[in-house]
Motif scaffolding. Structure first.
Motif, PDB file in Angstrom:
ATOM      1  N   THR A  64     -34.700  -6.875  -2.716  1.00  0.00           N
ATOM      2  CA  THR A  64     -34.574  -5.515  -2.182  1.00  0.00           C
ATOM      3  C   THR A  64     -35.926  -4.997  -1.692  1.00  0.00           C
ATOM      4  O   THR A  64     -35.983  -4.238  -0.730  1.00  0.00           O
ATOM      5  N   ALA A  65     -37.002  -5.425  -2.338  1.00  0.00           N
ATOM      6  CA  ALA A  65     -38.336  -5.004  -1.894  1.00  0.00           C
ATOM      7  C   ALA A  65     -38.635  -5.537  -0.490  1.00  0.00           C
ATOM      8  O   ALA A  65     -39.142  -4.805   0.371  1.00  0.00           O
ATOM      9  N   VAL A 125     -32.551   1.070  -0.219  1.00  0.00           N
ATOM     10  CA  VAL A 125     -31.854  -0.199  -0.008  1.00  0.00           C
ATOM     11  C   VAL A 125     -30.825  -0.418  -1.117  1.00  0.00           C
ATOM     12  O   VAL A 125     -29.670  -0.774  -0.856  1.00  0.00           O
ATOM     13  N   VAL A 126     -31.238  -0.193  -2.361  1.00  0.00           N
ATOM     14  CA  VAL A 126     -30.330  -0.378  -3.501  1.00  0.00           C
ATOM     15  C   VAL A 126     -29.118   0.541  -3.359  1.00  0.00           C
ATOM     16  O   VAL A 126     -27.972   0.117  -3.546  1.00  0.00           O
ATOM     17  N   ALA A 127     -29.345   1.792  -3.004  1.00  0.00           N
ATOM     18  CA  ALA A 127     -28.239   2.754  -2.855  1.00  0.00           C
ATOM     19  C   ALA A 127     -27.324   2.360  -1.704  1.00  0.00           C
ATOM     20  O   ALA A 127     -26.092   2.433  -1.814  1.00  0.00           O
ATOM     21  N   ARG A 128     -27.904   1.938  -0.603  1.00  0.00           N
ATOM     22  CA  ARG A 128     -27.079   1.536   0.542  1.00  0.00           C
ATOM     23  C   ARG A 128     -26.265   0.278   0.225  1.00  0.00           C
ATOM     24  O   ARG A 128     -25.096   0.184   0.597  1.00  0.00           O
ATOM     25  N   LEU A 129     -26.869  -0.681  -0.460  1.00  0.00           N
ATOM     26  CA  LEU A 129     -26.133  -1.883  -0.847  1.00  0.00           C
ATOM     27  C   LEU A 129     -24.959  -1.525  -1.753  1.00  0.00           C
ATOM     28  O   LEU A 129     -23.852  -2.042  -1.577  1.00  0.00           O
ATOM     29  N   ALA A 130     -25.196  -0.653  -2.702  1.00  0.00           N
ATOM     30  CA  ALA A 130     -24.121  -0.236  -3.607  1.00  0.00           C
ATOM     31  C   ALA A 130     -22.991   0.428  -2.829  1.00  0.00           C
ATOM     32  O   ALA A 130     -21.805   0.153  -3.070  1.00  0.00           O
ATOM     33  N   ARG A 131     -23.340   1.289  -1.857  1.00  0.00           N
ATOM     34  CA  ARG A 131     -22.321   1.958  -1.051  1.00  0.00           C
ATOM     35  C   ARG A 131     -21.577   0.964  -0.165  1.00  0.00           C
ATOM     36  O   ARG A 131     -20.347   1.013  -0.058  1.00  0.00           O
ATOM     37  N   LEU A 132     -22.302   0.033   0.459  1.00  0.00           N
ATOM     38  CA  LEU A 132     -21.662  -0.972   1.324  1.00  0.00           C
ATOM     39  C   LEU A 132     -20.695  -1.841   0.517  1.00  0.00           C
ATOM     40  O   LEU A 132     -19.616  -2.192   0.998  1.00  0.00           O
ATOM     41  N   GLU A 133     -21.075  -2.183  -0.697  1.00  0.00           N
ATOM     42  CA  GLU A 133     -20.187  -2.967  -1.561  1.00  0.00           C
ATOM     43  C   GLU A 133     -18.986  -2.136  -2.009  1.00  0.00           C
ATOM     44  O   GLU A 133     -17.843  -2.589  -1.937  1.00  0.00           O
ATOM     45  N   ARG A 134     -19.221  -0.913  -2.443  1.00  0.00           N
ATOM     46  CA  ARG A 134     -18.147  -0.030  -2.911  1.00  0.00           C
ATOM     47  C   ARG A 134     -17.124   0.240  -1.800  1.00  0.00           C
ATOM     48  O   ARG A 134     -15.927   0.248  -2.034  1.00  0.00           O
ATOM     49  N   ARG A 137     -26.341  -1.473   9.639  1.00  0.00           N
ATOM     50  CA  ARG A 137     -26.127  -2.685  10.443  1.00  0.00           C
ATOM     51  C   ARG A 137     -27.331  -3.624  10.342  1.00  0.00           C
ATOM     52  O   ARG A 137     -27.170  -4.837  10.234  1.00  0.00           O
ATOM     53  N   ASP A 138     -28.544  -3.065  10.377  1.00  0.00           N
ATOM     54  CA  ASP A 138     -29.746  -3.893  10.239  1.00  0.00           C
ATOM     55  C   ASP A 138     -29.813  -4.536   8.861  1.00  0.00           C
ATOM     56  O   ASP A 138     -30.188  -5.708   8.722  1.00  0.00           O
ATOM     57  N   LEU A 139     -29.438  -3.798   7.831  1.00  0.00           N
ATOM     58  CA  LEU A 139     -29.412  -4.338   6.467  1.00  0.00           C
ATOM     59  C   LEU A 139     -28.410  -5.485   6.362  1.00  0.00           C
ATOM     60  O   LEU A 139     -28.715  -6.546   5.805  1.00  0.00           O
ATOM     61  N   ILE A 140     -27.234  -5.296   6.917  1.00  0.00           N
ATOM     62  CA  ILE A 140     -26.210  -6.351   6.897  1.00  0.00           C
ATOM     63  C   ILE A 140     -26.692  -7.584   7.642  1.00  0.00           C
ATOM     64  O   ILE A 140     -26.508  -8.719   7.185  1.00  0.00           O
ATOM     65  N   ILE A 144     -37.913   1.293   4.918  1.00  0.00           N
ATOM     66  CA  ILE A 144     -37.347   2.332   4.057  1.00  0.00           C
ATOM     67  C   ILE A 144     -37.695   2.020   2.603  1.00  0.00           C
ATOM     68  O   ILE A 144     -38.173   0.929   2.289  1.00  0.00           O
ATOM     69  N   ALA A 145     -37.425   2.960   1.719  1.00  0.00           N
ATOM     70  CA  ALA A 145     -37.725   2.780   0.303  1.00  0.00           C
ATOM     71  C   ALA A 145     -36.773   1.766  -0.335  1.00  0.00           C
ATOM     72  O   ALA A 145     -35.612   1.654   0.055  1.00  0.00           O
ATOM     73  N   ARG A 146     -37.282   1.061  -1.352  1.00  0.00           N
ATOM     74  CA  ARG A 146     -36.461   0.087  -2.072  1.00  0.00           C
ATOM     75  C   ARG A 146     -35.251   0.759  -2.707  1.00  0.00           C
ATOM     76  O   ARG A 146     -34.149   0.216  -2.696  1.00  0.00           O
ATOM     77  N   THR A 147     -35.432   1.940  -3.252  1.00  0.00           N
ATOM     78  CA  THR A 147     -34.305   2.653  -3.859  1.00  0.00           C
ATOM     79  C   THR A 147     -33.231   2.997  -2.823  1.00  0.00           C
ATOM     80  O   THR A 147     -32.041   3.018  -3.141  1.00  0.00           O
TER      81      THR A 147
END
Length: 146
Positions: free
Chosen positions: A22-23, A36-45, A8-11, A31-34
């Motif tokens: 992403t940095a 963020v990348v993984a969460r963005l991919a999951r949120l999009e998927r 929710r905070d990322l969104i 949190i780690a940049r990786t």
């Protein structure tokens, strides 16, 4: 899909600035940049994030006047009224609602004169009993990218 606090905070951060790196997102979330990348991919998927967009500022020709319009209809006229409202390019959003009105519309017009014309057009539609308009004076929070 269940969203946790980090999702929710990322969104929320993306709604403020979808072009944030992403940095920087990782730094703001702690949190780690990786991650963020993984969460963005999951949120999009999973369809929680369906796209990124550019919002135009007033200098780019975005309509200057926005109004929220409550619309009360005669029974059984909703389908026809919605069909006619959809033809208005200034109609940004239309929802059926509970309460005093049957629908709430958000209109964006170039001028107050054009808004006045739109309100007359809506009020004259067959099936519309009454409208109630509130003109937006200032937007305090806008998390919509459209």
């Amino acid at each position: 899909m269940a969203l946790d606090t980090v999702d929710r905070d990322l969104i929320t951060l993306l709604q403020v600035n979808a072009r944030e790196s992403t940095a920087n997102l990782a730094r703001k979330l702690g949190i780690a940049r990786t991650t963020v990348v993984a969460r963005l991919a999951r949120l999009e998927r999973d369809g929680a994030v369906v796209g990124y967009t550019a919002r135009l500022g007033s200098s780019a020709g975005v309509p200057a006047v926005q109004a929220h319009v409550g619309i009360t209809l005669q029974p059984k006229s909703g389908r026809d009224v919605v069909r006619r409202l959809q033809k208005l390019p200034e109609l940004q959003w239309l929802s059926s609602v509970s309460g005093e009105f049957d629908y709430i519309a958000i209109l964006k017009a170039e001028t107050t004169a054009r808004l006045d014309q739109l309100l007359d057009e809506i009020g004259e539609l067959d099936g519309v009993i009454k409208t109630h308009t509130s003109v937006v004076l200032a937007v305090r929070v806008d998390r919509n990218a459209g």
